[in-house]
Write a protein that holds these residues in place. Structure first.
Motif, PDB file in Angstrom:
ATOM      1  N   ALA A 161       0.846  -1.180   0.000  1.00  0.00           N
ATOM      2  CA  ALA A 161       0.000   0.000   0.000  1.00  0.00           C
ATOM      3  C   ALA A 161       0.894   1.248   0.000  1.00  0.00           C
ATOM      4  CB  ALA A 161      -0.902   0.000   1.236  1.00  0.00           C
ATOM      5  N   LYS A 169     -11.589  -6.264   3.680  1.00  0.00           N
ATOM      6  CA  LYS A 169     -11.690  -5.098   4.541  1.00  0.00           C
ATOM      7  C   LYS A 169     -11.058  -3.907   3.825  1.00  0.00           C
ATOM      8  CE  LYS A 169     -10.661  -8.200   8.404  1.00  0.00           C
ATOM      9  NZ  LYS A 169      -9.742  -8.458   9.549  1.00  0.00           N
ATOM     10  N   PRO A 170     -11.462  -2.699   4.189  1.00  0.00           N
ATOM     11  CA  PRO A 170     -10.822  -1.523   3.564  1.00  0.00           C
ATOM     12  C   PRO A 170      -9.303  -1.530   3.698  1.00  0.00           C
ATOM     13  CG  PRO A 170     -12.810  -0.856   4.691  1.00  0.00           C
ATOM     14  CD  PRO A 170     -12.599  -2.314   5.029  1.00  0.00           C
ATOM     15  N   GLU A 171      -8.784  -2.067   4.794  1.00  0.00           N
ATOM     16  CA  GLU A 171      -7.332  -2.116   4.981  1.00  0.00           C
ATOM     17  C   GLU A 171      -6.641  -3.127   4.066  1.00  0.00           C
ATOM     18  OE1 GLU A 171      -9.706  -2.384   7.336  1.00  0.00           O
ATOM     19  OE2 GLU A 171      -9.103  -3.812   8.920  1.00  0.00           O
ATOM     20  N   ASP A 172      -7.408  -3.917   3.317  1.00  0.00           N
ATOM     21  CA  ASP A 172      -6.814  -4.793   2.307  1.00  0.00           C
ATOM     22  C   ASP A 172      -6.528  -4.040   1.008  1.00  0.00           C
ATOM     23  OD1 ASP A 172      -9.023  -7.365   3.426  1.00  0.00           O
ATOM     24  OD2 ASP A 172      -6.862  -7.244   3.815  1.00  0.00           O
ATOM     25  N   THR A 173      -6.949  -2.789   0.931  1.00  0.00           N
ATOM     26  CA  THR A 173      -6.679  -1.986  -0.254  1.00  0.00           C
ATOM     27  C   THR A 173      -5.179  -1.860  -0.467  1.00  0.00           C
ATOM     28  OG1 THR A 173      -8.738  -0.741  -0.073  1.00  0.00           O
ATOM     29  CG2 THR A 173      -6.918   0.300  -1.283  1.00  0.00           C
ATOM     30  N   SER A 174      -4.733  -2.247  -1.667  1.00  0.00           N
ATOM     31  CA  SER A 174      -3.304  -2.264  -1.928  1.00  0.00           C
ATOM     32  C   SER A 174      -3.071  -2.680  -3.378  1.00  0.00           C
ATOM     33  CB  SER A 174      -2.627  -3.266  -0.988  1.00  0.00           C
ATOM     34  OG  SER A 174      -1.230  -3.159  -1.048  1.00  0.00           O
ATOM     35  N   THR A 183      -9.030  -2.439  -4.488  1.00  0.00           N
ATOM     36  CA  THR A 183      -9.572  -1.357  -3.671  1.00  0.00           C
ATOM     37  C   THR A 183     -10.843  -1.856  -2.988  1.00  0.00           C
ATOM     38  OG1 THR A 183      -8.689   0.307  -5.188  1.00  0.00           O
ATOM     39  CG2 THR A 183     -10.382   1.022  -3.629  1.00  0.00           C
ATOM     40  N   SER A 227      -2.206 -12.056   8.959  1.00  0.00           N
ATOM     41  CA  SER A 227      -3.166 -11.011   8.602  1.00  0.00           C
ATOM     42  C   SER A 227      -4.234 -11.485   7.624  1.00  0.00           C
ATOM     43  CB  SER A 227      -2.429  -9.805   8.012  1.00  0.00           C
ATOM     44  OG  SER A 227      -1.695 -10.183   6.857  1.00  0.00           O
ATOM     45  N   LYS A 254       3.723   2.193   2.657  1.00  0.00           N
ATOM     46  CA  LYS A 254       3.970   1.030   3.510  1.00  0.00           C
ATOM     47  C   LYS A 254       4.951   0.076   2.843  1.00  0.00           C
ATOM     48  CE  LYS A 254      -0.443   1.052   5.960  1.00  0.00           C
ATOM     49  NZ  LYS A 254      -1.599   0.216   6.405  1.00  0.00           N
ATOM     50  N   SER A 274     -15.576   1.010   2.023  1.00  0.00           N
ATOM     51  CA  SER A 274     -16.293   0.743   3.277  1.00  0.00           C
ATOM     52  C   SER A 274     -17.778   0.992   3.135  1.00  0.00           C
ATOM     53  CB  SER A 274     -15.722   1.621   4.393  1.00  0.00           C
ATOM     54  OG  SER A 274     -15.814   2.973   4.015  1.00  0.00           O
TER      55      SER A 274
END
Length: 124
Positions: free
Chosen positions: A40, A87-92, A121, A63, A43, A124
């Motif tokens: 991401a 999940k939104p945090e899987d966006t990458s 992407t 994770s 990161k 949410s």
């Protein structure tokens, strides 16, 4: 020489699913372990999962364990990453990588080959 091409990325709502594909080409492609990574913006690149050349051995990062499943079809020289409960945090950007498999996945700490990546992407 091994070439890797990812596909299957896109936009999905949270708790949805996507399946990524990694098509490997090259004379020795079937002898390599294949892995999935993601990175991401801002990161470090993160290891997600890997599968041995025969498909009998797999490994997952904590994770994604229980949500993502890796598979391989050697007849098609293609690896897959089934991603559920996104999940939104899987966006990458998701990358496929290849490394020689000699009984362990240590080669994927420094893969020999990388694909160009595919964007995932999760809204949410």
């Amino acid at each position: 020489q091994v070439q890797l091409e990812e596909s299957g990325g896109g936009l999905v709502q949270a708790v949805g699913s996507l399946r990524l594909s990694c098509a490997a080409s090259g004379r020795t492609a079937s002898t390599y372990a294949l892995g999935w990574f993601r990175q991401a913006p801002g990161k470090e690149r993160e290891f997600l999962s890997a599968i041995s050349r025969g498909g009998m051995a797999t490994v997952y990062a904590d994770s994604v364990k229980g949500r993502f499943t890796i598979a391989r079809d050697n007849a098609k020289n293609t690896a897959y990453l089934q991603m559920n409960s996104l999940k939104p945090e899987d966006t990458s950007i998701y990358y496929c990588a290849a490394a020689p498999f000699t009984g362990s996945f240590t080669g994927l700490s420094r893969p020999d080959y990388w694909g160009q990546g595919t964007q995932v992407t999760v809204s949410s």
